[in-house]
Design a protein around this motif. Structure first.
Motif, PDB file in Angstrom:
ATOM      1  N   ARG A   3      25.128  17.400   0.627  1.00 34.84           N
ATOM      2  CA  ARG A   3      25.046  18.828   0.932  1.00 34.84           C
ATOM      3  C   ARG A   3      26.393  19.319   1.439  1.00 34.84           C
ATOM      4  NH1 ARG A   3      19.901  20.875   1.241  1.00 34.84           N
ATOM      5  NH2 ARG A   3      20.597  22.482   2.664  1.00 34.84           N
ATOM      6  N   ILE A   4      26.727  20.539   1.105  1.00 30.22           N
ATOM      7  CA  ILE A   4      27.967  21.146   1.557  1.00 30.22           C
ATOM      8  C   ILE A   4      27.687  21.855   2.879  1.00 30.22           C
ATOM      9  CG2 ILE A   4      29.722  22.860   1.037  1.00 30.22           C
ATOM     10  CD1 ILE A   4      29.241  22.362  -1.901  1.00 30.22           C
ATOM     11  N   SER A   5      28.549  21.635   3.867  1.00 26.56           N
ATOM     12  CA  SER A   5      28.362  22.290   5.164  1.00 26.56           C
ATOM     13  C   SER A   5      28.606  23.793   5.016  1.00 26.56           C
ATOM     14  CB  SER A   5      29.320  21.705   6.195  1.00 26.56           C
ATOM     15  OG  SER A   5      30.638  22.083   5.903  1.00 26.56           O
ATOM     16  N   PRO A   6      28.003  24.590   5.876  1.00 25.00           N
ATOM     17  CA  PRO A   6      28.216  26.048   5.804  1.00 25.00           C
ATOM     18  C   PRO A   6      29.685  26.439   5.950  1.00 25.00           C
ATOM     19  CG  PRO A   6      26.311  25.586   7.164  1.00 25.00           C
ATOM     20  CD  PRO A   6      26.944  24.261   6.848  1.00 25.00           C
ATOM     21  N   ALA A  55      30.327  31.528   7.569  1.00 24.05           N
ATOM     22  CA  ALA A  55      29.671  30.279   7.947  1.00 24.05           C
ATOM     23  C   ALA A  55      28.368  30.554   8.690  1.00 24.05           C
ATOM     24  CB  ALA A  55      30.604  29.429   8.797  1.00 24.05           C
ATOM     25  N   VAL A  56      28.352  31.584   9.526  1.00 19.25           N
ATOM     26  CA  VAL A  56      27.122  31.945  10.241  1.00 19.25           C
ATOM     27  C   VAL A  56      26.052  32.393   9.254  1.00 19.25           C
ATOM     28  CG1 VAL A  56      26.131  33.587  11.886  1.00 19.25           C
ATOM     29  CG2 VAL A  56      28.336  32.530  12.362  1.00 19.25           C
ATOM     30  N   ILE A  57      26.455  33.228   8.301  1.00 18.07           N
ATOM     31  CA  ILE A  57      25.499  33.715   7.296  1.00 18.07           C
ATOM     32  C   ILE A  57      24.958  32.558   6.467  1.00 18.07           C
ATOM     33  CG2 ILE A  57      25.297  35.072   5.174  1.00 18.07           C
ATOM     34  CD1 ILE A  57      27.287  37.057   6.467  1.00 18.07           C
ATOM     35  N   PHE A  58      25.848  31.658   6.014  1.00 15.87           N
ATOM     36  CA  PHE A  58      25.400  30.540   5.185  1.00 15.87           C
ATOM     37  C   PHE A  58      24.549  29.555   5.978  1.00 15.87           C
ATOM     38  CE2 PHE A  58      29.346  31.522   2.564  1.00 15.87           C
ATOM     39  CZ  PHE A  58      28.625  32.295   1.678  1.00 15.87           C
ATOM     40  N   ALA A  59      24.820  29.383   7.269  1.00 17.12           N
ATOM     41  CA  ALA A  59      23.979  28.520   8.098  1.00 17.12           C
ATOM     42  C   ALA A  59      22.583  29.117   8.250  1.00 17.12           C
ATOM     43  CB  ALA A  59      24.621  28.314   9.468  1.00 17.12           C
ATOM     44  N   LYS A  60      22.501  30.439   8.427  1.00 16.27           N
ATOM     45  CA  LYS A  60      21.191  31.085   8.535  1.00 16.27           C
ATOM     46  C   LYS A  60      20.431  30.996   7.208  1.00 16.27           C
ATOM     47  CE  LYS A  60      22.257  34.291  12.228  1.00 16.27           C
ATOM     48  NZ  LYS A  60      21.382  33.799  13.264  1.00 16.27           N
ATOM     49  N   LEU A  61      21.142  31.143   6.086  1.00 12.78           N
ATOM     50  CA  LEU A  61      20.486  31.007   4.791  1.00 12.78           C
ATOM     51  C   LEU A  61      19.980  29.585   4.578  1.00 12.78           C
ATOM     52  CD1 LEU A  61      22.797  33.075   2.412  1.00 12.78           C
ATOM     53  CD2 LEU A  61      20.454  33.586   3.056  1.00 12.78           C
ATOM     54  N   GLU A  62      20.767  28.609   5.011  1.00 14.32           N
ATOM     55  CA  GLU A  62      20.349  27.219   4.869  1.00 14.32           C
ATOM     56  C   GLU A  62      19.095  26.939   5.691  1.00 14.32           C
ATOM     57  OE1 GLU A  62      22.621  23.003   4.802  1.00 14.32           O
ATOM     58  OE2 GLU A  62      22.931  24.227   6.580  1.00 14.32           O
ATOM     59  N   SER A  63      19.039  27.473   6.910  1.00 10.58           N
ATOM     60  CA  SER A  63      17.846  27.268   7.721  1.00 10.58           C
ATOM     61  C   SER A  63      16.657  28.072   7.189  1.00 10.58           C
ATOM     62  CB  SER A  63      18.127  27.635   9.180  1.00 10.58           C
ATOM     63  OG  SER A  63      18.369  29.014   9.304  1.00 10.58           O
ATOM     64  N   PHE A  64      16.926  29.214   6.549  1.00 15.20           N
ATOM     65  CA  PHE A  64      15.859  30.023   5.980  1.00 15.20           C
ATOM     66  C   PHE A  64      15.227  29.332   4.787  1.00 15.20           C
ATOM     67  CE2 PHE A  64      14.480  33.302   2.935  1.00 15.20           C
ATOM     68  CZ  PHE A  64      13.493  33.912   3.676  1.00 15.20           C
ATOM     69  N   PHE A  65      16.070  28.786   3.896  1.00 14.36           N
ATOM     70  CA  PHE A  65      15.551  28.153   2.686  1.00 14.36           C
ATOM     71  C   PHE A  65      15.114  26.714   2.929  1.00 14.36           C
ATOM     72  CE2 PHE A  65      18.122  31.502   0.636  1.00 14.36           C
ATOM     73  CZ  PHE A  65      17.095  32.114  -0.052  1.00 14.36           C
ATOM     74  N   GLY A  66      15.582  26.093   3.990  1.00  9.33           N
ATOM     75  CA  GLY A  66      15.162  24.732   4.330  1.00  9.33           C
ATOM     76  C   GLY A  66      15.787  23.707   3.422  1.00  9.33           C
ATOM     77  N   GLU A  67      15.242  22.509   3.514  1.00  6.95           N
ATOM     78  CA  GLU A  67      15.746  21.403   2.716  1.00  6.95           C
ATOM     79  C   GLU A  67      15.362  21.587   1.245  1.00  6.95           C
ATOM     80  OE1 GLU A  67      17.617  18.699   3.583  1.00  6.95           O
ATOM     81  OE2 GLU A  67      17.871  19.683   5.514  1.00  6.95           O
ATOM     82  N   SER A  68      16.277  21.198   0.392  1.00  8.18           N
ATOM     83  CA  SER A  68      16.013  21.291  -1.040  1.00  8.18           C
ATOM     84  C   SER A  68      15.095  20.159  -1.467  1.00  8.18           C
ATOM     85  CB  SER A  68      17.331  21.204  -1.811  1.00  8.18           C
ATOM     86  OG  SER A  68      17.078  21.175  -3.188  1.00  8.18           O
ATOM     87  N   LYS A  69      14.122  20.455  -2.298  1.00 11.88           N
ATOM     88  CA  LYS A  69      13.191  19.446  -2.794  1.00 11.88           C
ATOM     89  C   LYS A  69      13.643  18.859  -4.133  1.00 11.88           C
ATOM     90  CE  LYS A  69      10.089  20.294   0.438  1.00 11.88           C
ATOM     91  NZ  LYS A  69      10.809  20.479   1.641  1.00 11.88           N
ATOM     92  N   ALA A  70      14.742  19.370  -4.662  1.00 16.34           N
ATOM     93  CA  ALA A  70      15.232  18.895  -5.966  1.00 16.34           C
ATOM     94  C   ALA A  70      15.800  17.493  -5.814  1.00 16.34           C
ATOM     95  CB  ALA A  70      16.303  19.827  -6.500  1.00 16.34           C
TER      96      ALA A  70
END
Length: 71
Positions: A3-6, A55-70
């Motif tokens: 995974r790429i960090s925010p 980075a703040v926006i991408f961190a919030k998006l990452e927590s919103f979408f959660g872990e990828s199941k792919a």
């Protein structure tokens, strides 16, 4: 696939925006150069203050979408 960090994704997004604005400046209109100026100012601000809005926006998006199941 790692995974790429925010913060790293924010760098990629800034680079993509600067590249896109550069192409638009050369191919469409010189007014798009203001986008390059604004991205440069945001990079100077984030480097000097330690706060990166992307980075703040991408961190919030990452927590919103959660872990990828792919796989």
């Amino acid at each position: 696939m790692p995974r790429i960090s925010p913060a790293r994704f924010a760098l990629v997004a800034n680079g993509g925006l600067v590249f896109g604005f550069s192409l638009a400046t050369f191919l469409v209109d010189a007014a798009f150069a203001w986008g390059i100026v604004l991205m440069g100012c945001s990079l100077i601000y984030s480097g000097s203050s330690g706060f990166c809005g992307f980075a703040v926006i991408f961190a919030k998006l990452e927590s919103f979408f959660g872990e990828s199941k792919a796989p």
